[in-house]
Motif scaffolding. Structure first.
Motif, PDB file in Angstrom:
ATOM      1  N   GLU A 136       0.834  -1.209   0.000  1.00  0.00           N
ATOM      2  CA  GLU A 136       0.000   0.000   0.000  1.00  0.00           C
ATOM      3  C   GLU A 136       0.864   1.252   0.000  1.00  0.00           C
ATOM      4  O   GLU A 136       0.576   2.223  -0.709  1.00  0.00           O
ATOM      5  N   SER A 137       1.926   1.215   0.787  1.00  0.00           N
ATOM      6  CA  SER A 137       2.825   2.364   0.868  1.00  0.00           C
ATOM      7  C   SER A 137       3.529   2.596  -0.475  1.00  0.00           C
ATOM      8  O   SER A 137       3.594   3.726  -0.955  1.00  0.00           O
ATOM      9  N   ALA A 138       4.028   1.530  -1.081  1.00  0.00           N
ATOM     10  CA  ALA A 138       4.725   1.657  -2.371  1.00  0.00           C
ATOM     11  C   ALA A 138       3.768   2.087  -3.467  1.00  0.00           C
ATOM     12  O   ALA A 138       4.097   2.941  -4.302  1.00  0.00           O
ATOM     13  N   ILE A 151       9.655  -4.609  -4.128  1.00  0.00           N
ATOM     14  CA  ILE A 151      10.080  -5.872  -4.749  1.00  0.00           C
ATOM     15  C   ILE A 151      11.312  -6.431  -4.037  1.00  0.00           C
ATOM     16  O   ILE A 151      11.392  -7.631  -3.769  1.00  0.00           O
ATOM     17  N   GLU A 152      12.267  -5.559  -3.702  1.00  0.00           N
ATOM     18  CA  GLU A 152      13.473  -6.011  -3.005  1.00  0.00           C
ATOM     19  C   GLU A 152      13.142  -6.515  -1.596  1.00  0.00           C
ATOM     20  O   GLU A 152      13.732  -7.494  -1.136  1.00  0.00           O
ATOM     21  N   GLU A 162       1.931  -7.068  -9.662  1.00  0.00           N
ATOM     22  CA  GLU A 162       1.372  -5.716  -9.763  1.00  0.00           C
ATOM     23  C   GLU A 162       2.482  -4.668  -9.689  1.00  0.00           C
ATOM     24  O   GLU A 162       2.434  -3.651 -10.392  1.00  0.00           O
ATOM     25  N   ALA A 163       3.461  -4.890  -8.820  1.00  0.00           N
ATOM     26  CA  ALA A 163       4.571  -3.937  -8.686  1.00  0.00           C
ATOM     27  C   ALA A 163       5.367  -3.863  -9.990  1.00  0.00           C
ATOM     28  O   ALA A 163       5.691  -2.764 -10.467  1.00  0.00           O
ATOM     29  N   THR A 164       5.656  -5.008 -10.559  1.00  0.00           N
ATOM     30  CA  THR A 164       6.407  -5.046 -11.825  1.00  0.00           C
ATOM     31  C   THR A 164       5.623  -4.351 -12.935  1.00  0.00           C
ATOM     32  O   THR A 164       6.175  -3.554 -13.708  1.00  0.00           O
ATOM     33  N   LYS A 165       4.339  -4.627 -13.003  1.00  0.00           N
ATOM     34  CA  LYS A 165       3.477  -4.004 -14.015  1.00  0.00           C
ATOM     35  C   LYS A 165       3.429  -2.484 -13.819  1.00  0.00           C
ATOM     36  O   LYS A 165       3.518  -1.716 -14.784  1.00  0.00           O
ATOM     37  N   SER A 166       3.315  -2.054 -12.578  1.00  0.00           N
ATOM     38  CA  SER A 166       3.257  -0.609 -12.283  1.00  0.00           C
ATOM     39  C   SER A 166       4.554   0.087 -12.662  1.00  0.00           C
ATOM     40  O   SER A 166       4.538   1.211 -13.179  1.00  0.00           O
ATOM     41  N   ILE A 167       5.682  -0.574 -12.418  1.00  0.00           N
ATOM     42  CA  ILE A 167       6.979   0.019 -12.800  1.00  0.00           C
ATOM     43  C   ILE A 167       7.037   0.186 -14.315  1.00  0.00           C
ATOM     44  O   ILE A 167       7.464   1.232 -14.828  1.00  0.00           O
TER      45      ILE A 167
END
Length: 183
Positions: A136-138, A151-152, A162-167
């Motif tokens: 949520e924070s990221a 991710i790290e 979702e994080a990879t897609k957002s990047i």
């Protein structure tokens, strides 16, 4: 005397007297031995059941299983009851700490709970909550750096895709230095 009389000659017959007293004593002794044997085997069985229940309760992390032992085996050895009570108190303290961490809904409180109780029944759930809070924070920051940090920090996290897609989306919508120079 009512001794039996021979019907042919009318002479009194001597009959051996039965010793009824010794038969009664022997019967009572046999009954006492049988009851004693029954009591011995019953008591051994009950002690064995208590020992098995004690071992199961001590290996359990369920407070209700421990309380059930205390309720069911009121005449258990005091050492068993004391160790069950101590284990129950420890688990109840752990549950209070978990409830406090959940209510706070803060990453630091949940992390503190994990540090204090690494082998808790709630450890996996706590890790999932920390993963969600960090995501949520990221996601709220919406920067490639924040998403990479997520991710790290959570290489097996629930929101990796979702994080990879957002990047990728952020990078696609961000004007690169080379593109700025061309414009």
């Amino acid at each position: 005397d009512k001794a039996p009389v021979c019907p042919n000659c009318g002479v009194k017959l001597n009959t051996p007297k039965k010793n009824n007293k010794s038969i009664y004593i022997l019967s009572i002794l046999l009954a006492i031995l049988a009851c004693g044997g029954f009591y011995y085997f019953y008591n051994s069985s009950e002690n064995s059941k208590e020992q098995v229940a004690y071992q199961e309760a001590m290996s359990s992390d369920d407070p209700s299983a421990l309380q059930q032992y205390l309720d069911e085996y009121l005449d258990a050895p005091q050492a068993h009851r004391d160790s069950i009570q101590a284990h129950l108190s420890m688990l109840n303290g752990e549950e209070r700490a978990w409830n406090d961490a959940i209510i706070s809904n803060s990453r630091s409180a949940i992390q503190h709970y994990l540090d204090e109780h690494p082998n808790s029944l709630h450890a996996k759930e706590a890790l999932g909550m920390i993963d969600s809070i960090d995501w949520e924070s990221a996601f709220s920051a919406s920067t490639p750096e924040a998403l990479k940090s997520y991710i790290e920090g959570h290489p097996n996290g629930k929101f990796i895709e979702e994080a990879t897609k957002s990047i990728k989306e952020l990078n696609a919508n961000t004007v690169q230095t080379e593109e700025k120079q061309m414009v």
